[in-house]
Enzyme design. Structure first.
Site, PDB file in Angstrom:
ATOM      1  N   THR A  29     -14.155 105.386 119.212  1.00  0.00           N
ATOM      2  CA  THR A  29     -14.672 103.985 119.526  1.00  0.00           C
ATOM      3  C   THR A  29     -14.470 103.808 120.719  1.00  0.00           C
ATOM      4  O   THR A  29     -13.701 104.530 121.430  1.00  0.00           O
ATOM      5  CB  THR A  29     -13.673 102.987 118.664  1.00  0.00           C
ATOM      6  OG1 THR A  29     -12.293 103.165 119.117  1.00  0.00           O
ATOM      7  CG2 THR A  29     -13.584 103.146 117.120  1.00  0.00           C
ATOM      8  N   GLU A  58     -17.816 102.634 113.638  1.00  0.00           N
ATOM      9  CA  GLU A  58     -17.243 102.708 112.263  1.00  0.00           C
ATOM     10  C   GLU A  58     -18.353 102.724 111.049  1.00  0.00           C
ATOM     11  O   GLU A  58     -17.953 102.993 109.888  1.00  0.00           O
ATOM     12  CB  GLU A  58     -16.159 101.938 112.047  1.00  0.00           C
ATOM     13  CG  GLU A  58     -14.838 102.065 112.945  1.00  0.00           C
ATOM     14  CD  GLU A  58     -14.762 101.281 114.242  1.00  0.00           C
ATOM     15  OE1 GLU A  58     -15.908 100.969 114.780  1.00  0.00           O
ATOM     16  OE2 GLU A  58     -13.743 100.935 114.511  1.00  0.00           O
ATOM     17  N   LYS A 107      -9.968  79.125 120.380  1.00  0.00           N
ATOM     18  CA  LYS A 107      -9.276  77.820 119.541  1.00  0.00           C
ATOM     19  C   LYS A 107      -8.800  76.710 120.330  1.00  0.00           C
ATOM     20  O   LYS A 107      -7.898  76.808 121.174  1.00  0.00           O
ATOM     21  CB  LYS A 107      -8.064  78.402 118.655  1.00  0.00           C
ATOM     22  CG  LYS A 107      -7.792  77.531 117.317  1.00  0.00           C
ATOM     23  CD  LYS A 107      -7.105  78.253 116.452  1.00  0.00           C
ATOM     24  CE  LYS A 107      -6.981  77.285 115.131  1.00  0.00           C
ATOM     25  NZ  LYS A 107      -6.142  78.063 114.185  1.00  0.00           N
ATOM     26  N   TRP A 112     -11.980  76.037 116.094  1.00  0.00           N
ATOM     27  CA  TRP A 112     -12.873  77.081 116.633  1.00  0.00           C
ATOM     28  C   TRP A 112     -14.099  77.030 117.399  1.00  0.00           C
ATOM     29  O   TRP A 112     -14.780  76.116 117.058  1.00  0.00           O
ATOM     30  CB  TRP A 112     -13.045  78.097 115.439  1.00  0.00           C
ATOM     31  CG  TRP A 112     -11.721  78.435 114.751  1.00  0.00           C
ATOM     32  CD1 TRP A 112     -11.356  78.146 113.472  1.00  0.00           C
ATOM     33  CD2 TRP A 112     -10.712  79.833 115.252  1.00  0.00           C
ATOM     34  NE1 TRP A 112     -10.232  78.795 113.135  1.00  0.00           N
ATOM     35  CE2 TRP A 112      -9.733  79.963 114.087  1.00  0.00           C
ATOM     36  CE3 TRP A 112     -10.812  80.324 116.353  1.00  0.00           C
ATOM     37  CZ2 TRP A 112      -8.695  80.775 114.288  1.00  0.00           C
ATOM     38  CZ3 TRP A 112      -9.704  81.243 116.309  1.00  0.00           C
ATOM     39  CH2 TRP A 112      -8.631  81.228 115.546  1.00  0.00           C
TER      40      TRP A 112
HETATM   41  P1  ADP Z   1     -16.511  98.560 120.699  1.00  0.00           P
HETATM   42  O1  ADP Z   1     -15.774  98.293 119.314  1.00  0.00           O
HETATM   43  O2  ADP Z   1     -16.101  99.342 121.696  1.00  0.00           O
HETATM   44  O3  ADP Z   1     -17.645  97.387 121.246  1.00  0.00           O
HETATM   45  P2  ADP Z   1     -18.889  99.286 119.008  1.00  0.00           P
HETATM   46  O4  ADP Z   1     -20.219  99.969 119.496  1.00  0.00           O
HETATM   47  O5  ADP Z   1     -18.452 100.041 117.698  1.00  0.00           O
HETATM   48  O6  ADP Z   1     -17.728  99.485 120.205  1.00  0.00           O
HETATM   49  O7  ADP Z   1     -18.735  97.875 118.804  1.00  0.00           O
HETATM   50  C1  ADP Z   1     -18.960  97.215 117.421  1.00  0.00           C
HETATM   51  C2  ADP Z   1     -18.948  95.512 117.670  1.00  0.00           C
HETATM   52  O8  ADP Z   1     -19.897  94.994 118.634  1.00  0.00           O
HETATM   53  C3  ADP Z   1     -18.921  94.906 116.383  1.00  0.00           C
HETATM   54  O9  ADP Z   1     -17.679  94.815 115.922  1.00  0.00           O
HETATM   55  C4  ADP Z   1     -19.518  93.583 116.951  1.00  0.00           C
HETATM   56  O10 ADP Z   1     -18.428  92.609 117.454  1.00  0.00           O
HETATM   57  C5  ADP Z   1     -20.466  93.793 118.105  1.00  0.00           C
HETATM   58  N1  ADP Z   1     -21.717  93.792 117.564  1.00  0.00           N
HETATM   59  C6  ADP Z   1     -22.481  94.663 117.278  1.00  0.00           C
HETATM   60  N2  ADP Z   1     -23.808  94.357 117.046  1.00  0.00           N
HETATM   61  C7  ADP Z   1     -23.703  93.123 117.163  1.00  0.00           C
HETATM   62  C8  ADP Z   1     -24.691  91.908 117.071  1.00  0.00           C
HETATM   63  N3  ADP Z   1     -26.004  92.220 116.587  1.00  0.00           N
HETATM   64  N4  ADP Z   1     -24.253  90.543 117.239  1.00  0.00           N
HETATM   65  C9  ADP Z   1     -23.133  90.426 117.637  1.00  0.00           C
HETATM   66  N5  ADP Z   1     -22.187  91.393 117.691  1.00  0.00           N
HETATM   67  C10 ADP Z   1     -22.364  92.683 117.620  1.00  0.00           C
END
Ligand code: ADP
Length: 542
Positions: free
Chosen positions: A185, A331, A440, A445
């Site tokens: 990650t 993940e 918040k 929220w």
């Molecule tokens: P990191 O956790 O370092 O950002 P990841 O690529 O695994 O790396 O990111 C996953 C996160 O990206 C998700 O948990 C979400 O918060 C965000 N994410 C992914 N796709 C979208 C989307 N289409 N819209 C909003 N948020 C998104």
């Protein structure tokens, strides 16, 4: 009673053999950093994967279960590594080249990479950390000139390595549950965590992703993989393309809008993948310098952060290109949901269809979603009740590499995403925010994602990132950082508030707006809110 079907292992070798048997004439095209164009077929690639398998086992002493690192852009040889390494039962560990030196060192030592395949142009980055790497026995340099020089020990040029090997190799019989790939990650919170994909999860993910309700790619498509191979296996593109017979175009380091548009044009690309900032950049470049001929590009699949509704609409109206919005994580392999319309939506007015397409979408078959509220109950599918998004499925992480920490998993083994979301009665999921980005204010929220999405629909605004800032009265208030399309044309605060008041209640509208030159981005091109918060704390955002 057991079924009477064959136990046919779903492995990356099965994908490779299928691609070679059925689509051997299909192409992989690479634009190398020096703009040289390289083209070869799946059939050529197949032979080189076998040479690689011989080199790994015979020359480099890689054994089943070993982890082998890659530090490379998107190109043909990197696709070979995606098959050659897992093909012998080792694990293809892709390392994000944009991480800090400390993170790169940590990741390579933590995963105990035995061999590291490095692009010649990226060698200077690895030279800095090499003295601290404890397990790497060989450095294989990809795309190097003959006179290439490095201080790295035990180096072999990739082409020399393959040249000395035969292209006959018998794949070992692998168990589909063995590990095939690995990606850490990005470490936005704490140390990066290792996610270990299996052959089975990789196969199932790739075969579902190509289907019509998901990314809808097939053998008539030419796909530009803008998402780097060092980020969640390029969203599985090198696997999906071999199963679907899709030509692959690889841009290596050419990731700025002008270069990408040039490649889109020259290769008549029909589909492409990328994060929203990439598509925002391409859109604004095309507005500034409209292409003389309409692009062949039909659809772009976009995820990683929220795709603003305004961008979907503008791209479609101005250039006839359709945005397909997806959600996922390292993940989740990564494809979790995709927002495709269903037949019943076709009669809806365009604006209503857009609202559905801007949602993060319905789960891909093989993935299940639920929302758990603050009191621990499962939220109704009403499109209203917010809570943490939890997920399970055939390509969802079940544990992190080398740790027993279960804080991201529930007692009943769902994965806790850290995203706050809603799900409606048709199963469409909407991300409100990441838990740590939600604001918040006075007990209510506020979604930073929704504010950003509406701000970016303002005709003068190019990028908007909203963070929470401390407030004596309300505890937290939103602060909007804005990048203008034209720096001379800044809207006034009252104009911005008026604009937002059409979609938001008064308490949700930010009081503070800061104009910046560029929103800082993370290693995978997302808005880097940690950096924005830091700049705010240092008094640099006033
Ligand atoms: P990191 O956790 O370092 O950002 P990841 O690529 O695994 O790396 O990111 C996953 C996160 O990206 C998700 O948990 C979400 O918060 C965000 N994410 C992914 N796709 C979208 C989307 N289409 N819209 C909003 N948020 C998104």
């Amino acid at each position: 009673m057991e079924g009477l079907m064959m136990d046919y292992p779903l492995t990356t070798n099965t994908i490779l053999e299928y691609g070679n048997n059925v689509f051997h004439h299909k192409k992989i095209i690479t634009y190398l950093p020096d703009w040289s164009r390289h083209e070869y077929t799946f059939g050529d690639m197949y032979k080189r994967c076998k040479k690689l398998a011989n080199a790994l086992t015979k020359r480099l002493g890689v054994k089943r279960g070993d982890i082998v690192g890659t530090f490379a852009w998107n190109h043909g040889p990197h696709v070979e590594l995606y098959y050659g390494i897992p093909g012998i039962g080792a694990v293809c560990h892709t390392i994000n080249i944009r991480l800090s030196h400390q993170q790169i060192e940590y990741i390579i030592n933590n995963s105990e990479d035995k061999v590291l395949f490095v692009d010649a142009t990226l060698v200077p980055l690895i030279e800095k950390v090499a003295p601290l790497l404890e397990t790497v026995e060989y450095y294989i340099i990809i795309n190097a000139n003959k006179d290439f020089k490095t201080s790295l020990p035990n180096t072999i040029h990739y082409e020399d390595l393959l040249a000395e090997q035969s292209d006959a190799f018998e794949w070992p019989q692998l168990d589909e549950n063995e590990a095939s790939g690995m990606c850490y990650t990005s470490g936005t919170t704490g140390l990066p965590k290792g996610v270990l994909y299996s052959h089975r999860s990789t196969y199932l993910h790739a075969s579902v992703v190509m289907s019509p309700n998901v990314a809808n790619v097939g053998n008539k498509d030419i796909l530009l993989s803008i998402v780097p191979q060092f980020h969640v296996m390029a969203w599985g593109v090198p696997y999906t393309c071999l199963l679907s017979g899709t030509d692959m175009v690889m841009p290596s380091s050419h990731l700025n809008p002008e270069d990408l548009i040039k490649i889109l044009k020259e290769e008549k690309v029909t589909k492409a993948t990328g994060v929203p900032t990439i598509w925002l950049g391409i859109y604004h470049e095309m507005k500034k310098n409209p292409p003389k001929e309409k692009l062949a590009l039909k659809e772009y699949v976009v995820g990683g952060s929220a795709l603003p509704e305004s961008l979907i609409e503008a791209f479609e109206k101005d250039f006839g290109v359709k945005g397909v919005h997806a959600w996922g994580m390292t993940e989740t392999s990564p494809v979790g949901t995709v927002s495709q319309l269903q037949l019943k939506h076709e009669a809806l007015p365009y604006k209503e269809q857009l609202k559905i397409r801007a949602k993060q979408g319905i789960p891909a078959p093989g993935v299940e979603l639920r929302i758990v509220t603050e009191d621990g109950s499962i939220a109704p599918r009403d499109g209203q009740t917010m809570g943490e998004l939890q997920v399970k499925g055939a390509w969802i992480v079940s544990a992190y590499f080398k740790t027993n920490n279960r804080e991201n998993f529930t007692e009943d083994d769902w994965f806790k995403t850290g995203d706050v979301a809603t799900i409606d009665e048709d199963g469409y999921m909407v991300i409100t925010d990441r838990l740590k980005d939600l604001i918040k204010s006075g007990g209510e929220w506020i979604s930073s994602v929704e504010l950003e999405s509406v701000l970016m629909s303002h005709p003068k605004i190019k990028e908007a990132a909203v963070i929470a800032i401390p407030d004596k009265k309300w505890r937290e208030r939103p602060l909007a950082t804005l990048v203008m399309i034209d720096h001379e044309e800044k809207p006034s605060v009252s104009e911005l508030k008026e604009y937002l008041s059409r979609d938001f209640a008064k308490y949700q509208i930010p009081d503070d707006y800061v104009f910046i030159d560029e929103v800082p981005k993370t290693s995978v091109g997302k808005f880097d809110k940690k950096e924005i918060r830091k700049r705010y704390a240092e008094g640099k955002l006033t």
